[in-house]
Write an enzyme that holds these catalytic residues in place. Structure first.
Site, PDB file in Angstrom:
ATOM      1  N   ASN A 125       2.308   1.356   4.389  1.00  0.00           N
ATOM      2  CA  ASN A 125       2.609   0.075   5.044  1.00  0.00           C
ATOM      3  C   ASN A 125       2.299   0.116   6.545  1.00  0.00           C
ATOM      4  O   ASN A 125       2.978  -0.526   7.350  1.00  0.00           O
ATOM      5  CB  ASN A 125       4.059  -0.369   4.792  1.00  0.00           C
ATOM      6  CG  ASN A 125       4.368  -1.816   5.175  1.00  0.00           C
ATOM      7  OD1 ASN A 125       5.486  -2.148   5.535  1.00  0.00           O
ATOM      8  ND2 ASN A 125       3.384  -2.695   5.124  1.00  0.00           N
ATOM      9  N   ARG A 175      -3.346  -0.748   5.339  1.00  0.00           N
ATOM     10  CA  ARG A 175      -3.940  -1.781   4.481  1.00  0.00           C
ATOM     11  C   ARG A 175      -3.041  -2.990   4.253  1.00  0.00           C
ATOM     12  O   ARG A 175      -3.481  -4.129   4.422  1.00  0.00           O
ATOM     13  CB  ARG A 175      -4.365  -1.156   3.145  1.00  0.00           C
ATOM     14  CG  ARG A 175      -5.504  -0.173   3.280  1.00  0.00           C
ATOM     15  CD  ARG A 175      -5.660   0.670   2.033  1.00  0.00           C
ATOM     16  NE  ARG A 175      -4.504   1.549   1.847  1.00  0.00           N
ATOM     17  CZ  ARG A 175      -4.295   2.327   0.796  1.00  0.00           C
ATOM     18  NH1 ARG A 175      -5.174   2.312  -0.207  1.00  0.00           N
ATOM     19  NH2 ARG A 175      -3.234   3.102   0.724  1.00  0.00           N
ATOM     20  N   CYS A 226       0.871  -1.191   0.000  1.00  0.00           N
ATOM     21  CA  CYS A 226       0.000   0.000   0.000  1.00  0.00           C
ATOM     22  C   CYS A 226       0.900   1.231   0.000  1.00  0.00           C
ATOM     23  O   CYS A 226       2.057   1.148  -0.409  1.00  0.00           O
ATOM     24  CB  CYS A 226      -0.979  -0.022   1.171  1.00  0.00           C
ATOM     25  SG  CYS A 226      -0.213  -0.003   2.801  1.00  0.00           S
TER      26      CYS A 226
HETATM   27  P1  4NP Z   1      -1.779   2.756   4.190  1.00  0.00           P
HETATM   28  O1  4NP Z   1      -2.423   4.086   4.796  1.00  0.00           O
HETATM   29  O2  4NP Z   1      -1.226   3.133   2.830  1.00  0.00           O
HETATM   30  O3  4NP Z   1      -2.928   1.826   4.099  1.00  0.00           O
HETATM   31  O4  4NP Z   1      -0.705   2.315   5.149  1.00  0.00           O
HETATM   32  C1  4NP Z   1      -1.738   5.299   4.881  1.00  0.00           C
HETATM   33  C2  4NP Z   1      -0.889   5.526   5.924  1.00  0.00           C
HETATM   34  C3  4NP Z   1      -0.230   6.735   6.026  1.00  0.00           C
HETATM   35  C4  4NP Z   1      -0.436   7.721   5.087  1.00  0.00           C
HETATM   36  C5  4NP Z   1      -1.286   7.485   4.026  1.00  0.00           C
HETATM   37  C6  4NP Z   1      -1.932   6.267   3.919  1.00  0.00           C
HETATM   38  N1  4NP Z   1       0.217   8.978   5.207  1.00  0.00           N
HETATM   39  O5  4NP Z   1      -0.041   9.848   4.377  1.00  0.00           O
HETATM   40  O6  4NP Z   1       1.020   9.147   6.132  1.00  0.00           O
END
Ligand code: 4NP
Length: 154
Positions: A10, A13, A7
């Site tokens: 990390n 998701r 994702c």
């Molecule tokens: P992930 O979610 O891609 O599902 O881990 C996110 C976690 C952090 C961020 C964006 C999406 N961020 O912008 O920090």
């Protein structure tokens, strides 16, 4: 079989996708190496988001041991299947791929449960708690299909 879940950060998701696959594979005695990574480096070294750890726990899944890392080009050699959670992750990994065989390893995970839909696992990071359960519900169904693919293809 070696499966990588990817994702953006990390921490939401892809760690739960890894945790669901790891647990189902163990329960069913299937030999699969699992890992996850983010296309971005913002959260490298961090544990999964506490909201996802908590929601996973309510579903009987422990992801508290996982730690974030960034996707690297060597992952194309080290994994057989590389699942993107959304189109942006998919596009980034296709861009980084050096060969056609690398590109063929990269798939959108919800195309396993909804073939041809190109549906995305929505990013729960900025939303409420129900977003985390929705991610788990989507991935629970998709990972069953990943397991079927592994059983069929070895
Ligand atoms: P992930 O979610 O891609 O599902 O881990 C996110 C976690 C952090 C961020 C964006 C999406 N961020 O912008 O920090």
């Amino acid at each position: 079989m070696r499966v990588l879940m990817v994702c953006l950060g990390n921490i939401c998701r892809s760690p739960i996708a890894e945790g669901i696959l790891r647990q189902k594979a163990a329960e069913q005695g299937i030999d699969v190496a699992t890992d996850s990574a983010g296309t971005a480096a913002y959260h490298v070294g961090e544990a999964p988001d506490r909201r996802m750890i908590m929601t996973a726990g309510k579903n009987g899944i422990d992801i508290s041991d996982l730690s974030a890392r960034q996707f690297v080009k060597a992952d194309y050699q080290n994994f057989d299947l590389i699942y993107a959670m959304d189109q942006s992750n998919y596009d980034n990994m296709i861009r980084l791929a050096a060969t056609e065989s690398d590109r063929q390893k990269v798939r959108l995970i919800l195309n396993e449960s909804n073939p041809g839909s190109n549906a995305e696992v929505p990013d729960p990071y900025y939303g409420g708690d129900q977003g985390f359960q929705h991610v788990i519900d989507l991935l629970d169904v998709a990972v069953d299909k990943v397991i079927e693919r592994i059983k069929t293809n070895g």
